[in-house]
Write a protein that holds these residues in place. Structure first.
Motif, PDB file in Angstrom:
ATOM      1  N   ILE A 181     -44.416  23.489 -17.071  1.00  0.00           N
ATOM      2  CA  ILE A 181     -42.979  23.217 -17.156  1.00  0.00           C
ATOM      3  C   ILE A 181     -42.290  23.761 -15.915  1.00  0.00           C
ATOM      4  CG2 ILE A 181     -40.850  23.612 -18.452  1.00  0.00           C
ATOM      5  CD1 ILE A 181     -42.587  24.069 -20.945  1.00  0.00           C
ATOM      6  N   LEU A 182     -41.536  22.906 -15.254  1.00  0.00           N
ATOM      7  CA  LEU A 182     -40.741  23.318 -14.089  1.00  0.00           C
ATOM      8  C   LEU A 182     -39.329  23.663 -14.526  1.00  0.00           C
ATOM      9  CD1 LEU A 182     -41.570  20.416 -11.628  1.00  0.00           C
ATOM     10  CD2 LEU A 182     -42.482  22.725 -11.554  1.00  0.00           C
ATOM     11  N   LEU A 183     -38.771  24.693 -13.948  1.00  0.00           N
ATOM     12  CA  LEU A 183     -37.346  24.993 -14.099  1.00  0.00           C
ATOM     13  C   LEU A 183     -36.707  24.727 -12.750  1.00  0.00           C
ATOM     14  CD1 LEU A 183     -37.352  28.371 -16.058  1.00  0.00           C
ATOM     15  CD2 LEU A 183     -37.329  26.059 -16.964  1.00  0.00           C
ATOM     16  N   GLY A 195     -48.443  17.822 -11.129  1.00  0.00           N
ATOM     17  CA  GLY A 195     -49.116  18.195 -12.365  1.00  0.00           C
ATOM     18  C   GLY A 195     -48.195  18.692 -13.458  1.00  0.00           C
ATOM     19  N   ALA A 196     -46.894  18.661 -13.240  1.00  0.00           N
ATOM     20  CA  ALA A 196     -45.959  19.125 -14.276  1.00  0.00           C
ATOM     21  C   ALA A 196     -45.883  18.106 -15.405  1.00  0.00           C
ATOM     22  CB  ALA A 196     -44.575  19.367 -13.692  1.00  0.00           C
ATOM     23  N   LYS A 207     -38.522  13.294 -10.521  1.00  0.00           N
ATOM     24  CA  LYS A 207     -39.138  11.973 -10.713  1.00  0.00           C
ATOM     25  C   LYS A 207     -39.980  11.555  -9.512  1.00  0.00           C
ATOM     26  CE  LYS A 207     -36.102  10.140 -14.217  1.00  0.00           C
ATOM     27  NZ  LYS A 207     -35.276   9.024 -14.645  1.00  0.00           N
ATOM     28  N   GLN A 208     -39.576  11.929  -8.312  1.00  0.00           N
ATOM     29  CA  GLN A 208     -40.325  11.560  -7.108  1.00  0.00           C
ATOM     30  C   GLN A 208     -41.539  12.453  -6.871  1.00  0.00           C
ATOM     31  OE1 GLN A 208     -37.482  11.686  -3.911  1.00  0.00           O
ATOM     32  NE2 GLN A 208     -36.835   9.575  -4.220  1.00  0.00           N
ATOM     33  N   GLN A 209     -41.419  13.742  -7.140  1.00  0.00           N
ATOM     34  CA  GLN A 209     -42.458  14.695  -6.757  1.00  0.00           C
ATOM     35  C   GLN A 209     -43.521  14.948  -7.825  1.00  0.00           C
ATOM     36  OE1 GLN A 209     -42.712  15.817  -3.679  1.00  0.00           O
ATOM     37  NE2 GLN A 209     -40.824  14.811  -3.076  1.00  0.00           N
ATOM     38  N   PRO A 220     -42.920  13.233 -16.321  1.00  0.00           N
ATOM     39  CA  PRO A 220     -42.688  14.418 -17.158  1.00  0.00           C
ATOM     40  C   PRO A 220     -41.572  14.203 -18.170  1.00  0.00           C
ATOM     41  CG  PRO A 220     -41.626  14.698 -15.054  1.00  0.00           C
ATOM     42  CD  PRO A 220     -42.394  13.402 -14.975  1.00  0.00           C
ATOM     43  N   LYS A 221     -41.637  14.941 -19.257  1.00  0.00           N
ATOM     44  CA  LYS A 221     -40.524  15.012 -20.205  1.00  0.00           C
ATOM     45  C   LYS A 221     -39.470  15.892 -19.538  1.00  0.00           C
ATOM     46  CE  LYS A 221     -42.302  12.623 -23.442  1.00  0.00           C
ATOM     47  NZ  LYS A 221     -41.694  11.373 -23.880  1.00  0.00           N
ATOM     48  N   ILE A 222     -38.210  15.478 -19.625  1.00  0.00           N
ATOM     49  CA  ILE A 222     -37.157  16.218 -18.926  1.00  0.00           C
ATOM     50  C   ILE A 222     -36.052  16.581 -19.906  1.00  0.00           C
ATOM     51  CG2 ILE A 222     -35.501  16.201 -17.020  1.00  0.00           C
ATOM     52  CD1 ILE A 222     -37.284  14.011 -15.719  1.00  0.00           C
TER      53      ILE A 222
END
Length: 184
Positions: free
Chosen positions: A11-13, A83-84, A110-112, A117-119
């Motif tokens: 998960i990215l913040l 990989g997120a 969305k690009q990277q 991913p779920k956002i």
């Protein structure tokens, strides 16, 4: 008794500087948060959840990546997007500019990210002087097909619910993909 399946969810913040990313992670880890500490590049933590979805049980390790909000660290932080499985885009409800920047962070995610991913869009409030209404934020989330939640200093007990919600969403998507593959 069902066996637990082991999963890892990255998960990215992301969000503007001072949107509350580090405070969110610190509170979720049950650490005492006493002052604002600027994240330089990326910080990282792991939290384990036990989840049951349908009849399946999961031991899920959340890898939570707290990225720096300052523009000068952007080239460093985007390398961690790959990989997120999920992203939480934070904004400060008391700062209209941080909300406006959500469009940029959504585009970046969305690009990277190497998959879809779920956002979750997360509004953070540190005082009662809001510059962004719930209606504005909900509208933005609906327009971009995002989940939405809000946190204030008065409801930080909802943090567990937020991370459980996003992890459950990722696992549901994975289970649906497995089911579709089996039906072929």
């Amino acid at each position: 008794m069902d066996d637990y399946q082991s999963t890892v969810i990255k998960i990215l913040l992301v969000g503007a500087q001072k949107s509350g990313k580090t405070k969110l992670v610190s509170t979720y880890q049950n650490l005492e948060y006493t002052e604002y500490i600027q994240t330089i590049g990326v910080d990282f933590c792991i939290k384990t959840l036990q989840l049951k979805i349908n009849s399946k049980r999961f031991t899920t390790k959340l890898q939570i990546w707290d990225t720096a909000g300052q523009e000068r660290f952007q080239t460093i932080t985007v390398s961690y997007f790959r990989g997120a499985s999920a992203a939480i885009i934070l904004f400060n409800m008391n700062d209209a500019d941080s909300f406006i920047s959500c469009e940029k962070y959504l585009k970046q995610v969305k690009q990277q990210c190497s998959n879809e991913p779920k956002i979750l869009l997360l509004g953070n409030s540190f005082s009662k002087e809001r510059q962004v209404s719930t209606d504005e934020a909900v509208y933005f989330a609906e327009q971009h097909n995002l989940m939405y939640a809000e946190l204030t200093d008065h409801n930080y007990d909802n943090i567990n619910k937020i991370f459980t919600r996003i992890a459950t969403s990722v696992l549901n998507t994975q289970l649906e993909a497995e089911q579709a593959q089996q039906n072929k």
